[in-house]
Design an enzyme around this catalytic site. Sequence first.
Site, PDB file in Angstrom:
ATOM      1  N   ASP A  39      -4.230  -5.153   5.973  1.00 58.41           N
ATOM      2  CA  ASP A  39      -4.663  -5.946   4.824  1.00 58.41           C
ATOM      3  C   ASP A  39      -3.584  -6.972   4.474  1.00 58.41           C
ATOM      4  O   ASP A  39      -2.402  -6.647   4.405  1.00 58.41           O
ATOM      5  CB  ASP A  39      -4.925  -5.028   3.625  1.00 58.41           C
ATOM      6  N   HIS A  58      -2.719  -0.915  -3.276  1.00 60.32           N
ATOM      7  CA  HIS A  58      -3.860  -0.048  -3.009  1.00 60.32           C
ATOM      8  C   HIS A  58      -3.710   1.253  -3.797  1.00 60.32           C
ATOM      9  O   HIS A  58      -2.844   2.081  -3.487  1.00 60.32           O
ATOM     10  CB  HIS A  58      -3.959   0.291  -1.520  1.00 60.32           C
ATOM     11  N   MET A 115      -0.172   1.048   5.244  1.00 60.60           N
ATOM     12  CA  MET A 115      -0.965   1.259   6.453  1.00 60.60           C
ATOM     13  C   MET A 115      -1.934   0.100   6.658  1.00 60.60           C
ATOM     14  O   MET A 115      -2.364  -0.533   5.701  1.00 60.60           O
ATOM     15  CB  MET A 115      -1.769   2.552   6.330  1.00 60.60           C
ATOM     16  N   SER A 156       0.844  -1.195   0.000  1.00 60.67           N
ATOM     17  CA  SER A 156       0.000   0.000   0.000  1.00 60.67           C
ATOM     18  C   SER A 156       0.881   1.246   0.000  1.00 60.67           C
ATOM     19  O   SER A 156       1.654   1.440  -0.923  1.00 60.67           O
ATOM     20  CB  SER A 156      -0.948  -0.030   1.209  1.00 60.67           C
ATOM     21  N   THR A 157       0.819   2.078   1.039  1.00 63.42           N
ATOM     22  CA  THR A 157       1.599   3.318   1.069  1.00 63.42           C
ATOM     23  C   THR A 157       3.087   3.024   0.927  1.00 63.42           C
ATOM     24  O   THR A 157       3.643   2.233   1.673  1.00 63.42           O
ATOM     25  CB  THR A 157       1.353   4.071   2.393  1.00 63.42           C
TER      26      THR A 157
END
Length: 377
Positions: A320, A223, A317, A196-197
């Site tokens: 998941d 993401h 973050m 993600s991030t």
Amino acid sequence: MLAKKKLLIVDDSAFMRKLIGDFFTHHPTIEVIGTARNGKDALQKIDQYKPDVVTMDVEMPIMNGLDAVKAIMEKQPLPIVMLSSTTQQGAENTLIAMENGAVDFIAKPSGTISLDLHKIQQELVQKVEHALHAPVRNLRKPVYRRPLHSSMTLRQEQAPVLTTPTVPRQTLPAKAQKAPQRWHAASKKIIVIGTSTGGPRALQEVITKLPEHIQAPILIVQHMPAGFTKSLANRLDQLSAIHVKEAEHGDILQNGTAYIAPGGYHMKLRKVGMSFGIVLDQEEPPRSGHRPAVDVMFESVSQYDDFDKIAVIMTGMGYDGSKGLEALKRNGHVMAIAESQNTCIVYGMPKAAVETQLVDEVADVEDIAQSILKYLP
């Protein structure tokens, strides 16, 4: 009482600067200490106000967001959150900005001047809050770039996933789980990656180090909103020896190809004769706020014991991927790799994975490709 963190807003539109500033008017720990009209103005204001975090528009006159990010990270590194239009050019520029050191980005809901910017208020505020905790030392590291050569543009047709070469059995590392699983070096493999991030940088670090004829297909959930995943796939495809594409419904898995789940769609697998095809699902709701979700992809892959799995969870973050990792570990042979806190932009998803006690190996991002390869024929 702790002093508030200082935010500088950079955008060529006075209207957008005002809107973004209003989002932080009553924020308990962040205050807007200034605004800038372009990248050149931003560099001067950074010297003047010494902000802790910056929001940066991508497209601006005089000095655009890309050049500004590069200059800031070279001169006075700061966490930066990009605001981008969803055009193809906007998406491509955003990815380059993150390569150059920006922490994260957010898509404007309706173009350069978004009258409906309030739709992303909560998400923008949250991303600025998280950016404040990003380790600037990791953002400053130059991202790996594979040397360009002619063979990258002349990739041979990938072998199908069903090939099963015979090679000597590999030695297992020490296991984290109670009942160590056997690892069959000669059986079919699939690699599944969730991030993600900070993910675009991490993916570039990993995917560009994989060899052209890798004996496994690769499924990736990053993401990202719709539109940006295609630009990410194209960017990685240009830089990598393997083929990288945004996944399409019905794609048949091929070794040496990485499939990135498109924004807005969960990515799943289904068996098609002796092969496996990709299913894109927009009906199932977001999981933990995400579609695509790593958990959904991992759970889908866990249903098939036709191949051994190598699962990788990198910077991001939240948590998941952890539930999906548990599903993977319940069925078949799985090696799980988590990115170390040492190199993560956000140590959330890998931390949650490690806490399941199902991770076999923790590695710095620059070593993850090598970790993957030692489990492959």
